[in-house]
Design a protein around this motif. Structure first.
Motif: not given
Length: 364
Positions: A349-358, A360-364
């Motif tokens: 679950a934490l690994a999934r969040l790490v990927r989502e955060v990265v 999301g940041a790259q898409a901005r």
């Protein structure tokens, strides 16, 4: 993806970070992982053992009282922040995940300075100073207790090593007991007090060795490297009392046992509930009382027994623990209750969040 993990000092900070690192690498072997640490912590041994890059920065312990040392903190902290920022720059970090401890504070401040996304993981019910600070810089705050008082807290649990998280105790029991030289068909108690052992647990348990043998209970006791307590040999053919200074196969130790007698650190409670091993929890008698808070929900659910360190004695063990071990139905019931409190997938679950955060940041 390039991830920096900041969690050093104790195994309670380092092991969840390494479990996350393992989960990230399973999903994508090319992910870049760098661990921040200090020369004082266990990370100098644990991180290289697991095959990850370790970068050391200066330790900046914060005095808990008003002392002249407090005046030296800003200068030393500035140096540690600059060292952490240099690591973030060198590896071109996409995210910093902090787990608390000395190394997390400069890590959080350096990431904020570089506008790098931050994820905070807090293992204890009472957050430490570093994670209280880090939680002010991010909306991504992960906790291991539902009631941890941090803003934006999301309950996931503590990332655990795969050999623990995937352990089938019942299927592995005979193999595990054979590994430690134990018989397959006797009630088995596992005793441990953390990597250094626990003197009060050792003293009470060793003194109770004759009572264990008389009750037909075999013992696997991880005494710690500096222990001086040793049980007297029992009569030939009596149940085994096996002592080890250290155990690097805790998965097998858990599988060998029907019940544990142990401290109540966050990692211990998380691992025992994940594998469904009931325990007598003896919280550390000093500190801020967080070990008691770790164990209380498990005990309330029926997955353990709580006893204060000052009350633990051979007499207490004889009166309270031996009758439980002699009752297989009760042990099975407690095991089910413990397992219901466990989380086996926090690393994923934490690994999934790490990927989502990265992402999301790259898409901005």
């Amino acid at each position: 993806m390039r991830v920096v993990l900041a969690g050093g000092g104790t195994a309670g900070h380092i092991e969840p970070a390494l479990a996350l690192a393992d989960a990230l690498r399973r999903e994508d072997p090319s992910v870049g992982i760098t661990c921040l640490g200090t020369e004082r912590g266990l990370e100098t041994r644990l991180v290289p053992q697991r095959g990850y890059e370790l970068e050391l920065i200066p330790p900046v312990p914060l005095p808990r009282t008003l002392t002249p040392r407090l005046l030296t903190v800003p200068g030393r902290l500035r140096g540690a922040i600059n060292a952490a920022a240099a690591v973030l720059d060198r590896v071109q970090a996409d995210v910093l995940v902090g787990f608390g401890g000395y190394v997390a504070t400069p890590g959080y401040l350096a990431a904020r300075k570089r506008r790098i996304p931050i994820i905070v993981h807090e293992a204890n019910p009472r957050p430490g100073l570093a994670n209280k600070l880090g939680a002010r810089f991010t909306e991504h705050v992960i906790v291991s207790h539902p009631d941890t008082p941090l803003p934006n807290a999301k309950f996931i649990g503590i990332p655990l090593r795969r050999d623990i998280a995937t352990l089938d105790r019942l299927a592995s029991g005979d193999k595990a007991r054979s590994y430690f030289g134990l018989l397959p068909d006797l009630p088995t108690l596992l005793i441990f007090g953390g990597s250094q052992g626990a003197r009060s647990l050792n003293r009470a348990a060793v003194a109770c060795a004759p009572a264990f043998r008389e009750a037909g209970i075999q013992v696997l006791h991880i005494v710690g490297p500096k222990n001086t307590e040793e049980p007297e040999p029992g009569p030939k053919g009596s149940p085994q009392y096996v002592t080890l200074p250290y155990c690097d196969r805790m998965d097998l130790a858990y599988a060998a046992a029907d019940m544990a007698l142990c401290r109540a650190g966050a990692m211990t409670c998380a691992e025992l509930t994940a594998v469904g091993l009931p325990a007598v929890y003896v919280p550390l008698p000093h500190g801020n009382g967080e070990q008691r808070l770790n164990a209380e929900p498990i005990v309330k659910a029926g997955g353990g027994i709580l006893v204060e360190d000052a009350e633990l004695s051979p007499e207490w063990i004889t009166a309270n623990l031996l009758p439980v071990l002699a009752d297989p139905a009760r042990v099975a019931q407690m095991s089910e209750a413990a397992a219901a409190m466990g989380r086996r997938d926090a690393d994923v679950a934490l690994a999934r969040l790490v990927r989502e955060v990265v992402q999301g940041a790259q898409a901005r």
